[in-house]
Design a protein around this motif. Structure first.
Motif, PDB file in Angstrom:
ATOM      1  N   ARG A  81     -10.198   4.436   0.664  1.00  0.00           N
ATOM      2  CA  ARG A  81     -10.151   5.578  -0.259  1.00  0.00           C
ATOM      3  C   ARG A  81     -10.953   5.281  -1.522  1.00  0.00           C
ATOM      4  O   ARG A  81     -10.984   4.148  -2.003  1.00  0.00           O
ATOM      5  CB  ARG A  81      -8.694   5.869  -0.650  1.00  0.00           C
ATOM      6  CG  ARG A  81      -7.925   6.291   0.567  1.00  0.00           C
ATOM      7  CD  ARG A  81      -6.499   6.723   0.428  1.00  0.00           C
ATOM      8  NE  ARG A  81      -5.891   6.904  -0.831  1.00  0.00           N
ATOM      9  CZ  ARG A  81      -4.635   6.536  -1.094  1.00  0.00           C
ATOM     10  NH1 ARG A  81      -3.917   5.938  -0.174  1.00  0.00           N
ATOM     11  NH2 ARG A  81      -4.104   6.779  -2.249  1.00  0.00           N
ATOM     12  N   ASP A  82     -11.613   6.314  -2.034  1.00  0.00           N
ATOM     13  CA  ASP A  82     -12.278   6.184  -3.331  1.00  0.00           C
ATOM     14  C   ASP A  82     -11.229   5.819  -4.373  1.00  0.00           C
ATOM     15  O   ASP A  82     -10.043   6.143  -4.218  1.00  0.00           O
ATOM     16  CB  ASP A  82     -12.949   7.496  -3.732  1.00  0.00           C
ATOM     17  CG  ASP A  82     -14.074   7.893  -2.781  1.00  0.00           C
ATOM     18  OD1 ASP A  82     -14.499   7.050  -1.959  1.00  0.00           O
ATOM     19  OD2 ASP A  82     -14.515   9.051  -2.864  1.00  0.00           O
ATOM     20  N   ALA A  83     -11.666   5.159  -5.439  1.00  0.00           N
ATOM     21  CA  ALA A  83     -10.703   4.726  -6.447  1.00  0.00           C
ATOM     22  C   ALA A  83     -11.374   4.524  -7.792  1.00  0.00           C
ATOM     23  O   ALA A  83     -12.596   4.398  -7.881  1.00  0.00           O
ATOM     24  CB  ALA A  83     -10.038   3.427  -6.012  1.00  0.00           C
ATOM     25  N   PRO A 119      -6.276   4.515  -6.460  1.00  0.00           N
ATOM     26  CA  PRO A 119      -6.935   5.240  -5.374  1.00  0.00           C
ATOM     27  C   PRO A 119      -6.795   6.747  -5.560  1.00  0.00           C
ATOM     28  O   PRO A 119      -5.793   7.225  -6.096  1.00  0.00           O
ATOM     29  CB  PRO A 119      -6.174   4.792  -4.123  1.00  0.00           C
ATOM     30  CG  PRO A 119      -5.415   3.582  -4.527  1.00  0.00           C
ATOM     31  CD  PRO A 119      -5.170   3.707  -5.991  1.00  0.00           C
ATOM     32  N   PRO A 139     -10.047  -0.657  -2.702  1.00  0.00           N
ATOM     33  CA  PRO A 139     -10.434   0.673  -2.225  1.00  0.00           C
ATOM     34  C   PRO A 139     -10.931   0.653  -0.775  1.00  0.00           C
ATOM     35  O   PRO A 139     -10.645   1.567   0.002  1.00  0.00           O
ATOM     36  CB  PRO A 139     -11.543   1.106  -3.178  1.00  0.00           C
ATOM     37  CG  PRO A 139     -11.278   0.341  -4.429  1.00  0.00           C
ATOM     38  CD  PRO A 139     -10.731  -0.977  -3.963  1.00  0.00           C
ATOM     39  N   CYS A 167       0.832  -1.209   0.000  1.00  0.00           N
ATOM     40  CA  CYS A 167       0.000   0.000   0.000  1.00  0.00           C
ATOM     41  C   CYS A 167       0.867   1.259   0.000  1.00  0.00           C
ATOM     42  O   CYS A 167       0.570   2.224  -0.688  1.00  0.00           O
ATOM     43  CB  CYS A 167      -0.900   0.034   1.235  1.00  0.00           C
ATOM     44  SG  CYS A 167      -2.197  -1.185   1.247  1.00  0.00           S
TER      45      CYS A 167
END
Length: 119
Positions: A98-100, A75, A93, A16
């Motif tokens: 997090r939005d992705a 992301p 995500p 990550c």
């Protein structure tokens, strides 16, 4: 078992952070006081990570893939990752919180597929 769990968690956390598979040197530094080689061998045997048979380097730590795969997640505000499969790419995500944007290809037609995920 605690060492294996810690190594697996470290592998995923490092994926990550760096957006690539961690090297053995990085793994050893992140799991100070533990025996990472034995733990990584056990994780490989359980199919939680895959190692390159020739070099022993980590090729993937589910859900992340080091080698390029058809499934990619980008992301918001971060680096993009490859995922092992379509199900894995949908979960990343939420793992990251997090939005992705997910890109892939239809398995039959090979037409591009793009999905926005709000985590």
């Amino acid at each position: 078992m605690a060492c294996e769990s810690h190594c697996y968690s470290s592998c995923r956390r490092l994926c990550c952070h760096f957006s690539y598979m961690p090297t053995m040197h990085i793994i050893r530094r992140s799991v100070l006081g533990l025996e990472p080689e034995a733990a990584l061998a056990a994780l490989h045997d359980r199919d939680l990570i895959r190692r390159d048979p020739a070099t022993g380097t980590i090729a993937c730590a589910y859900p992340f893939s080091g080698p390029p795969m058809p499934h990619r997640v980008a992301p918001a505000g971060g680096r993009a990752f490859y995922a092992m499969c379509a199900v894995d790419v949908l979960g990343i995500p939420f793992l990251l919180g997090r939005d992705a944007t997910i890109t892939s290809a239809d398995s039959t037609s090979r037409e591009p597929v793009r999905v926005a995920v709000c985590a």
